[in-house]
Design an enzyme around this catalytic site. Structure first.
Site, PDB file in Angstrom:
ATOM      1  N   LYS A 206     -44.339  13.554  -5.172  1.00 55.98           N
ATOM      2  CA  LYS A 206     -43.281  12.813  -5.859  1.00 55.98           C
ATOM      3  C   LYS A 206     -42.372  13.745  -6.669  1.00 55.98           C
ATOM      4  CE  LYS A 206     -44.202   8.616  -4.431  1.00 55.98           C
ATOM      5  NZ  LYS A 206     -43.382   8.004  -3.371  1.00 55.98           N
TER       6      LYS A 206
ATOM      7  N   SER B  66     -39.871   6.715  -6.001  1.00 57.39           N
ATOM      8  CA  SER B  66     -40.809   7.748  -6.442  1.00 57.39           C
ATOM      9  C   SER B  66     -41.890   7.115  -7.326  1.00 57.39           C
ATOM     10  CB  SER B  66     -40.033   8.852  -7.168  1.00 57.39           C
ATOM     11  OG  SER B  66     -40.868   9.931  -7.481  1.00 57.39           O
TER      12      SER B  66
END
Ligand code: COA
Length: 317
Positions: free
Chosen positions: A191, A173
């Site tokens: 994300k 991420s």
């Protein structure tokens, strides 16, 4: 090109800890993910990396295989994480040819700098599709294999598992959505979704023995991601870009690879549903983060053209 070990994994890990294990990695030909896989392969794993480009994916797979004599590393190109069918086919081929899928890295991602004014619905959707839907498709395609692996590699938290660890997934991420960053709406929304997906896999699949975690890299030098986010990515003086960050420099792919080894190893057994930030403390000082050179808010108000980064597009007035 074969890489010297110090460039992609620390000396602290024991050789062979991932022997007879298979890692499946989306975005595996990329700079960060290929280092993650290379470290696991060096420590005993076989691997399958998937990507959109055929030649690049096959070339990087062959290169990763040089990390350990006898390593088997497959590169499946022409696989787009936005297509559940092609992803399922890749996961099935991986398990068939290498024997299992014990570890998954959901690393495929899309990024470019764009203000909301210049971001079309399709551009927003492209990143959501690659990051969020692509990660979900990765979970769906590999979960049965991970559950099978988890059942074979249970840990009691004290004794080292006889046949090592298995049944683990890491999502790659970012940190930019913790404090916010202009020009990154699409990526921050995506994300945040990836982070929550990792938590949900932990909640629903943890009882089946799965661990599901996130690695959130900060600014990592020499990566495609930073070439898309910062004009400092190719600065001749590597310490210049890191000035003002708590650790005083950008990170290395090796530092992300080490975090990966930790989470997949016997040392990471009880870490589940977590986000491991590997950023030298950068997100605590967002004003010095990637993209900081695009002065806020003048840059947005002037609708300036984004220059000096990869993946740019001419601004529409
Ligand atoms: N600014 C604004 N819009 C942009 C853009 C930019 N810099 N780059 C692409 N787009 C838009 C395109 O114009 C298109 O929108 P439109 O149809 O309204 O014109 C939309 O994004 C999709 O672009 P396209 O090139 O068709 O999609 P793709 O699926 O081939 O590419 C991307 C996906 C856009 C995410 C591309 O940047 C990519 O392939 N990235 C992969 C590599 C990467 O980002 N790595 C870094 C990981 S951190």
């Amino acid at each position: 090109m074969p890489l010297p070990k110090p460039e992609y994994v620390s000396d602290v890990w024991r050789d062979g800890i991932f022997a007879n294990k298979v890692v499946f990695c989306t975005g595996g030909a990329g700079t960060i993910c290929s280092a993650q896989v290379r470290a696991l392969v060096h420590l005993g794993a076989d691997a399958c990396i998937i990507g959109r480009q055929v030649e690049k994916t096959e070339r990087v797979a062959a290169d990763i295989a040089t990390a350990r004599p006898g390593a088997r590393v497959l590169g499946f190109g022409n696989v787009d994480v936005r297509s559940p069918e092609s992803l399922q086919d890749a996961a099935d081929r991986c398990a068939k040819e290498l024997g299992s899928i014990d570890f998954v890295i959901a690393g495929a991602a899309g990024n470019f700098l764009s203000s909301m004014n210049n971001l079309s619905t399709n551009a927003f959707k492209a990143v959501m599709d690659i990051d969020v839907l692509g990660s979900y498709n990765t979970v769906k395609a590999t979960l049965p294999y991970l559950v099978e692996s988890a059942a074979k590699h249970k840990t009691d938290g004290i004794n080292p598992p006889l046949r090592g660890t298995g049944g683990r997934i890491i999502f790659v991420s970012a940190t930019i959505h913790y404090t916010g960053m202009p020009l990154q709406t699409h990526v921050m929304v995506a994300k945040a979704g990836v982070d929550q997906l990792a938590h949900s896999v932990c909640i629903e699949q943890g009882p089946r023995g799965i661990t599901s975690n996130v690695i959130a890299p900060g600014p990592i030098r020499g990566t495609e991601g930073m070439e898309r986010l910062s004009t400092m990515a190719n600065n001749a003086d590597p310490s210049a870009a890191g000035r003002g960050l708590p650790s005083g420099r950008w990170g290395t792919v090796k530092e992300i690879a080490d975090a990966t080894v930790y989470l997949f190893s016997d040392a990471g057994n009880y870490v589940n549903g977590e986000i491991l930030v590997v950023d030298g403390g950068a997100w605590h000082v967002p004003s010095t983060g990637p993209g900081a050179e695009f002065t806020y808010p003048d840059f947005l108000l002037n609708n300036d053209e984004i220059k000096g980064v990869k993946g740019g597009k001419k601004a529409k007035l």
